[in-house]
Structure formats: structure tokens, C-alpha cells
Scaffold this motif. Structure first.
Motif, PDB file in Angstrom:
ATOM      1  N   ILE A 193       0.987  -1.227  -0.050  1.00 20.14           N
ATOM      2  CA  ILE A 193      -0.008   0.020   0.056  1.00 20.14           C
ATOM      3  C   ILE A 193       0.861   1.326   0.010  1.00 20.14           C
ATOM      4  O   ILE A 193       1.943   1.487   0.805  1.00 20.14           O
ATOM      5  CB  ILE A 193      -1.148  -0.046   1.239  1.00 20.14           C
ATOM      6  CG1 ILE A 193      -1.982  -1.211   1.173  1.00 20.14           C
ATOM      7  CG2 ILE A 193      -1.789   1.298   1.385  1.00 20.14           C
ATOM      8  CD1 ILE A 193      -2.750  -1.237   2.318  1.00 20.14           C
ATOM      9  N   PRO A 194       0.676   1.923  -0.933  1.00 20.77           N
ATOM     10  CA  PRO A 194       1.509   3.304  -0.985  1.00 20.77           C
ATOM     11  C   PRO A 194       1.791   4.231   0.373  1.00 20.77           C
ATOM     12  O   PRO A 194       2.550   4.803   0.722  1.00 20.77           O
ATOM     13  CB  PRO A 194       1.046   4.191  -2.090  1.00 20.77           C
ATOM     14  CG  PRO A 194       0.549   3.072  -3.143  1.00 20.77           C
ATOM     15  CD  PRO A 194       0.060   2.029  -2.246  1.00 20.77           C
ATOM     16  N   VAL A 195       0.514   4.292   1.041  1.00 19.91           N
ATOM     17  CA  VAL A 195       0.623   5.160   2.068  1.00 19.91           C
ATOM     18  C   VAL A 195       1.236   4.298   3.471  1.00 19.91           C
ATOM     19  O   VAL A 195       1.691   4.872   4.319  1.00 19.91           O
ATOM     20  CB  VAL A 195      -1.085   5.390   2.551  1.00 19.91           C
ATOM     21  CG1 VAL A 195      -1.207   6.003   3.751  1.00 19.91           C
ATOM     22  CG2 VAL A 195      -1.734   6.495   1.657  1.00 19.91           C
ATOM     23  N   GLY A 196       1.437   2.848   3.178  1.00 19.68           N
ATOM     24  CA  GLY A 196       2.101   2.233   4.194  1.00 19.68           C
ATOM     25  C   GLY A 196       1.180   1.633   5.319  1.00 19.68           C
ATOM     26  O   GLY A 196       2.005   1.334   6.204  1.00 19.68           O
ATOM     27  N   GLN A 220     -20.460   8.803  -8.715  1.00 17.93           N
ATOM     28  CA  GLN A 220     -18.881   8.615  -8.610  1.00 17.93           C
ATOM     29  C   GLN A 220     -18.664   7.472  -7.775  1.00 17.93           C
ATOM     30  O   GLN A 220     -19.328   7.287  -6.573  1.00 17.93           O
ATOM     31  CB  GLN A 220     -18.258   9.999  -8.015  1.00 17.93           C
ATOM     32  CG  GLN A 220     -18.490  11.075  -8.759  1.00 17.93           C
ATOM     33  CD  GLN A 220     -18.048  11.003 -10.476  1.00 17.93           C
ATOM     34  OE1 GLN A 220     -17.103  10.412 -10.558  1.00 17.93           O
ATOM     35  NE2 GLN A 220     -19.020  11.341 -11.429  1.00 17.93           N
ATOM     36  N   THR A 221     -17.354   6.916  -7.744  1.00 15.92           N
ATOM     37  CA  THR A 221     -16.832   5.969  -7.028  1.00 15.92           C
ATOM     38  C   THR A 221     -15.727   6.460  -6.168  1.00 15.92           C
ATOM     39  O   THR A 221     -14.691   6.841  -7.008  1.00 15.92           O
ATOM     40  CB  THR A 221     -16.318   4.648  -7.457  1.00 15.92           C
ATOM     41  OG1 THR A 221     -17.665   4.034  -8.153  1.00 15.92           O
ATOM     42  CG2 THR A 221     -15.995   3.726  -6.665  1.00 15.92           C
ATOM     43  N   ILE A 222     -15.629   6.924  -4.850  1.00 14.63           N
ATOM     44  CA  ILE A 222     -14.505   7.675  -4.427  1.00 14.63           C
ATOM     45  C   ILE A 222     -13.784   6.369  -3.756  1.00 14.63           C
ATOM     46  O   ILE A 222     -14.346   5.624  -2.667  1.00 14.63           O
ATOM     47  CB  ILE A 222     -15.206   8.430  -3.111  1.00 14.63           C
ATOM     48  CG1 ILE A 222     -16.367   9.350  -3.686  1.00 14.63           C
ATOM     49  CG2 ILE A 222     -14.034   9.261  -2.487  1.00 14.63           C
ATOM     50  CD1 ILE A 222     -15.872  10.264  -4.566  1.00 14.63           C
ATOM     51  N   ASN A 223     -12.409   6.366  -4.111  1.00 16.25           N
ATOM     52  CA  ASN A 223     -11.689   5.543  -3.638  1.00 16.25           C
ATOM     53  C   ASN A 223     -10.903   5.803  -2.294  1.00 16.25           C
ATOM     54  O   ASN A 223     -10.320   7.079  -2.100  1.00 16.25           O
ATOM     55  CB  ASN A 223     -10.423   5.386  -4.505  1.00 16.25           C
ATOM     56  CG  ASN A 223     -10.865   4.595  -5.721  1.00 16.25           C
ATOM     57  OD1 ASN A 223     -11.975   4.076  -6.006  1.00 16.25           O
ATOM     58  ND2 ASN A 223     -10.145   4.818  -6.963  1.00 16.25           N
ATOM     59  N   VAL A 224     -11.066   5.018  -1.343  1.00 13.60           N
ATOM     60  CA  VAL A 224     -10.427   5.224   0.167  1.00 13.60           C
ATOM     61  C   VAL A 224      -9.603   3.981   0.179  1.00 13.60           C
ATOM     62  O   VAL A 224      -9.705   3.062   0.962  1.00 13.60           O
ATOM     63  CB  VAL A 224     -11.554   5.475   1.009  1.00 13.60           C
ATOM     64  CG1 VAL A 224     -11.006   5.928   2.265  1.00 13.60           C
ATOM     65  CG2 VAL A 224     -12.430   6.423   0.668  1.00 13.60           C
ATOM     66  N   ASN A 225      -8.344   4.018  -0.381  1.00 15.84           N
ATOM     67  CA  ASN A 225      -7.582   2.800  -0.517  1.00 15.84           C
ATOM     68  C   ASN A 225      -6.110   3.034  -0.161  1.00 15.84           C
ATOM     69  O   ASN A 225      -5.343   2.072  -0.322  1.00 15.84           O
ATOM     70  CB  ASN A 225      -7.830   2.195  -1.754  1.00 15.84           C
ATOM     71  CG  ASN A 225      -7.370   2.745  -3.062  1.00 15.84           C
ATOM     72  OD1 ASN A 225      -6.279   3.836  -3.060  1.00 15.84           O
ATOM     73  ND2 ASN A 225      -8.091   2.671  -4.246  1.00 15.84           N
ATOM     74  N   GLY A 226      -5.628   4.054  -0.074  1.00 11.50           N
ATOM     75  CA  GLY A 226      -4.333   4.558   0.501  1.00 11.50           C
ATOM     76  C   GLY A 226      -3.303   4.339  -0.879  1.00 11.50           C
ATOM     77  O   GLY A 226      -2.238   4.225  -0.763  1.00 11.50           O
ATOM     78  N   GLY A 227      -3.962   4.493  -2.105  1.00 11.69           N
ATOM     79  CA  GLY A 227      -3.148   4.364  -3.114  1.00 11.69           C
ATOM     80  C   GLY A 227      -2.915   3.060  -3.759  1.00 11.69           C
ATOM     81  O   GLY A 227      -2.360   2.998  -4.792  1.00 11.69           O
ATOM     82  N   MET A 228      -3.727   1.970  -3.266  1.00 12.86           N
ATOM     83  CA  MET A 228      -3.632   0.802  -3.815  1.00 12.86           C
ATOM     84  C   MET A 228      -3.970   0.648  -5.286  1.00 12.86           C
ATOM     85  O   MET A 228      -3.595  -0.210  -6.099  1.00 12.86           O
ATOM     86  CB  MET A 228      -4.567  -0.339  -3.008  1.00 12.86           C
ATOM     87  CG  MET A 228      -4.178  -0.521  -1.478  1.00 12.86           C
ATOM     88  SD  MET A 228      -5.254  -1.466  -0.412  1.00 12.86           S
ATOM     89  CE  MET A 228      -5.060  -3.095  -1.376  1.00 12.86           C
ATOM     90  N   TYR A 229      -5.230   1.305  -5.538  1.00 17.21           N
ATOM     91  CA  TYR A 229      -5.809   1.431  -7.120  1.00 17.21           C
ATOM     92  C   TYR A 229      -6.185   2.765  -7.405  1.00 17.21           C
ATOM     93  O   TYR A 229      -6.605   3.535  -6.696  1.00 17.21           O
ATOM     94  CB  TYR A 229      -6.941   0.361  -7.030  1.00 17.21           C
ATOM     95  CG  TYR A 229      -7.496   0.405  -8.144  1.00 17.21           C
ATOM     96  CD1 TYR A 229      -7.136  -0.312  -9.366  1.00 17.21           C
ATOM     97  CD2 TYR A 229      -8.909   1.134  -8.541  1.00 17.21           C
ATOM     98  CE1 TYR A 229      -8.030  -0.437 -10.526  1.00 17.21           C
ATOM     99  CE2 TYR A 229      -9.535   1.151  -9.610  1.00 17.21           C
ATOM    100  CZ  TYR A 229      -9.068   0.131 -10.525  1.00 17.21           C
ATOM    101  OH  TYR A 229      -9.884   0.171 -11.859  1.00 17.21           O
ATOM    102  N   PHE A 230      -5.795   3.316  -8.579  1.00 17.91           N
ATOM    103  CA  PHE A 230      -5.952   4.661  -9.010  1.00 17.91           C
ATOM    104  C   PHE A 230      -7.253   4.952  -9.894  1.00 17.91           C
ATOM    105  O   PHE A 230      -7.085   5.675 -10.631  1.00 17.91           O
ATOM    106  CB  PHE A 230      -4.794   5.151  -9.648  1.00 17.91           C
ATOM    107  CG  PHE A 230      -3.680   5.372  -8.585  1.00 17.91           C
ATOM    108  CD1 PHE A 230      -3.898   5.818  -7.417  1.00 17.91           C
ATOM    109  CD2 PHE A 230      -2.250   4.831  -9.081  1.00 17.91           C
ATOM    110  CE1 PHE A 230      -2.660   5.914  -6.524  1.00 17.91           C
ATOM    111  CE2 PHE A 230      -1.167   5.013  -8.179  1.00 17.91           C
ATOM    112  CZ  PHE A 230      -1.438   5.551  -6.949  1.00 17.91           C
ATOM    113  N   GLY A 231      -7.878   3.660 -10.444  1.00 15.21           N
ATOM    114  CA  GLY A 231      -8.929   3.669 -11.422  1.00 15.21           C
ATOM    115  C   GLY A 231      -9.979   4.520 -11.019  1.00 15.21           C
ATOM    116  O   GLY A 231     -10.276   4.820  -9.819  1.00 15.21           O
TER     117      GLY A 231
END
Length: 248
Positions: free
Chosen positions: A208-211, A237-248
């Protein structure tokens, strides 16, 4: 104004749903904490909110059963008025290799994780239209965006929830009803514990980019924002709350 709206949060006796219910209560909304089995937990939280000066009830809602959903909504409406905010959070998970998923497993997953959100949304939409205001927030998953390995049926249901989100937004946004999804990555909840305890789960955390994994509060704060007037121009919209795991 969104102040004093009525919110129904399914699956809110614990985890993400519980934190969303608290965040909506803190924003001034009357909250119905929906539960399937954990009546004592949901009731205790509702009582805590009331003692703090808020408005809350615990309500049994088996989202795979339309009759049960209608009874739950009738109770909430009788207590507080029409539901203006619906958070479709209730879900199940199942770790299982694809070739071992049975028809029963598949149907159960679709009933709870996809059809349940469809039923709940359909049952509240008329009240929202009547008031020309509504917020539908669907809690999906990163699995619905990039696919599943040991939870193929879970990923498919969550992908369908994103499709439902977009479709409802296209149909109902003109009536003042926004529909959005939140797609968490790895979050520290009871449901994620099994995955995080596997080698694959531990490897995911490392990448996970955020770590780190997310807290439930970080997801809840996004839901509270989407339920507000400040988010009136955000829909579909689909709001990603994933710490940078997926950017789509």
C-alpha cells in the motif's frame, strides 16, 4: 439543508457502518442503525447517541428480504419521517477458491451484497423524490474494481454495486437525489481480519503506497461528506479510500 435529515445505515452494529452512523449523527441527522443479528450492539449504540442528545433507533433489517426491508423502513419513517440518506453498507464476505463456490454461495452473495442495496434503494426512492432531496451512498470495495482471487463472487457483487450507483445517478440526479459509492481498500474491521491474517493479505499491506491500512473513521468521514449539501454536485462517482492501492 441536510440538517436534521433521516439516515438509514444498513449493517451498522459495528465496523464501517457503525462509524458512518456516528458521523451522520454528529452532523445532526436522525440515524437508524440497521442490523441483521447484532441487536444488542446496535441498540447500545442508539442509546448512546440518544444520551448524547441525538436521535437514533436500532432497527432489524434483513436486506435480502423485501418484506423485512419494508417493515424496517416503515418503522424508521414512523419514528423520524421519510429517509433522506441511505447508506447501503451491509455485506457479507467469503474466502473461497473459485472452483469451490457453490450456487448457494453465489446466490447468497448476490442477494446480500447487491440485491439488498437495490431493494433498499427502491423502497426509499419515492420518499426522496417527494422531498426533491436524497443521498444514496453505496459501500463497495476495491475488489469490485480490480477483481477477486479468493472472493470472486464477492468482487462480482461489488462491481455490480458500482453499476447500480452509476445507473441510479443517471436516473435520479435530476430530482435532487445523488448516488455515489465509496470503495475502501483494506480497512481494519472484523470482516477483513481473515484476509489480513493470510500471507497474501500481509503482502497487500506491504504494497500500500500510504504504508498502512485504513481506519473506519477515514471511510466514515467520506460518507458524511457525500451526505452533505457540500457534495450536491457529486453523483455517480466511486470515491476510492484505499491509500493508493488502486487509481482507477
Amino acid at each position: 439543508m441536510t440538517q436534521d435529515k433521516v439516515a438509514l445505515v444498513t449493517g451498522s452494529s459495528r465496523g464501517i457502518g457503525l462509524m458512518i452512523a456516528r458521523a451522520l449523527s454528529d452532523a445532526g441527522h436522525a440515524v437508524a442503525l440497521g442490523y441483521a443479528r447484532n441487536a444488542s450492539l446496535a441498540s447500545a449504540e442508539a442509546e448512546k447517541i440518544v444520551r448524547a442528545g441525538g436521535k437514533a433507533i436500532a432497527v432489524e433489517i434483513m436486506i435480502e428480504d423485501r418484506g423485512n426491508v419494508r417493515r424496517a423502513i416503515a418503522r424508521v419513517t414512523s419514528e423520524f419521517g421519510d429517509i433522506g440518506i441511505l447508506v447501503n453498507n451491509a455485506a457479507i464476505a467469503q474466502e473461497k477458491p473459485f472452483e469451490t463456490i457453490t450456487d448457494e454461495d453465489w446466490n447468497r452473495m448476490m442477494d446480500v451484497n447487491l440485491r439488498g442495496a437495490f431493494v433498499c434503494s427502491q423502497e426509499v426512492i419515492n420518499g426522496m423524490q417527494k422531498r426533491s432531496w436524497g443521498r444514496i451512498i453505496n459501500i463497495t470495495s476495491i475488489g469490485g474494481q480490480w477483481g477477486g482471487v479468493n472472493q470472486v463472487h464477492y468482487a462480482v457483487a461489488k462491481a455490480g454495486l458500482i453499476g447500480l450507483t452509476r445507473s441510479l445517478a443517471k436516473v435520479y440526479s435530476k430530482f435532487g437525489i445523488t448516488t455515489n459509492a465509496i470503495a475502501p481498500g483494506l480497512v481494519q474491521t472484523d470482516m477483513s481480519t481473515n484476509e489480513l491474517n493470510t500471507e497474501a493479505g500481509r503482502e497487500k499491506v506491504k504494497n500500500i503506497p500510504v504504508g498502512r491500512i485504513a481506519t473506519v473513521n477515514e471511510v466514515a468521514s467520506v460518507a458524511a461528506f457525500l451526505a452533505s449539501d457540500d457534495a450536491a454536485y457529486i453523483t455517480g462517482q466511486t470515491i476510492n479510500v484505499n491509500g493508493g492501492m488502486y487509481f482507477g
